[in-house]
Design a protein around this motif. Sequence first.
Motif, PDB file in Angstrom:
ATOM      1  N   VAL A 190     -33.153 -57.567 -48.513  1.00 38.88           N
ATOM      2  CA  VAL A 190     -32.488 -58.235 -47.393  1.00 38.88           C
ATOM      3  C   VAL A 190     -32.419 -57.315 -46.184  1.00 38.88           C
ATOM      4  N   ASP A 191     -32.851 -57.829 -45.044  1.00 39.27           N
ATOM      5  CA  ASP A 191     -32.697 -57.109 -43.781  1.00 39.27           C
ATOM      6  C   ASP A 191     -31.258 -57.336 -43.318  1.00 39.27           C
ATOM      7  N   PRO A 192     -30.475 -56.270 -43.077  1.00 40.50           N
ATOM      8  CA  PRO A 192     -29.077 -56.451 -42.671  1.00 40.50           C
ATOM      9  C   PRO A 192     -28.906 -57.349 -41.451  1.00 40.50           C
ATOM     10  N   ARG A 193     -29.892 -57.404 -40.578  1.00 39.23           N
ATOM     11  CA  ARG A 193     -29.792 -58.269 -39.398  1.00 39.23           C
ATOM     12  C   ARG A 193     -29.765 -59.739 -39.778  1.00 39.23           C
ATOM     13  N   ASP A 194     -30.302 -60.068 -40.959  1.00 34.89           N
ATOM     14  CA  ASP A 194     -30.294 -61.455 -41.417  1.00 34.89           C
ATOM     15  C   ASP A 194     -28.914 -61.897 -41.891  1.00 34.89           C
ATOM     16  N   LEU A 195     -27.986 -60.962 -42.015  1.00 33.89           N
ATOM     17  CA  LEU A 195     -26.650 -61.288 -42.502  1.00 33.89           C
ATOM     18  C   LEU A 195     -25.650 -61.563 -41.385  1.00 33.89           C
ATOM     19  N   ALA A 196     -26.108 -61.585 -40.142  1.00 34.64           N
ATOM     20  CA  ALA A 196     -25.211 -61.734 -38.995  1.00 34.64           C
ATOM     21  C   ALA A 196     -24.349 -62.994 -39.065  1.00 34.64           C
TER      22      ALA A 196
END
Length: 82
Positions: free
Chosen positions: A26-32
């Motif tokens: 998971v790219d942390p930016r996808d968790l925004a």
Amino acid sequence: MSSNRESDRRAEELLESLGVEDWASVDPRDLAGVDMRDVPDEALPTDRRCPRCFWPVFQITTTGPHSHALRPCGCRVASVDW
């Protein structure tokens, strides 16, 4: 015990919605836009979460004895002992 199963189910659904197989991908930016309570601890690059919004805490800025700002979420807490 049902809350753990419910949490696991939400975490699996979240992985599926992000189109990845495991939390390491998971790219942390996808968790925004994600409710961080649904993200399991092992998916985060830190051991600490904000007690208010559950985002991972990478930095704590202390501006007084009972005034601390958490980063990156920006929430303020009176104590860093949680």
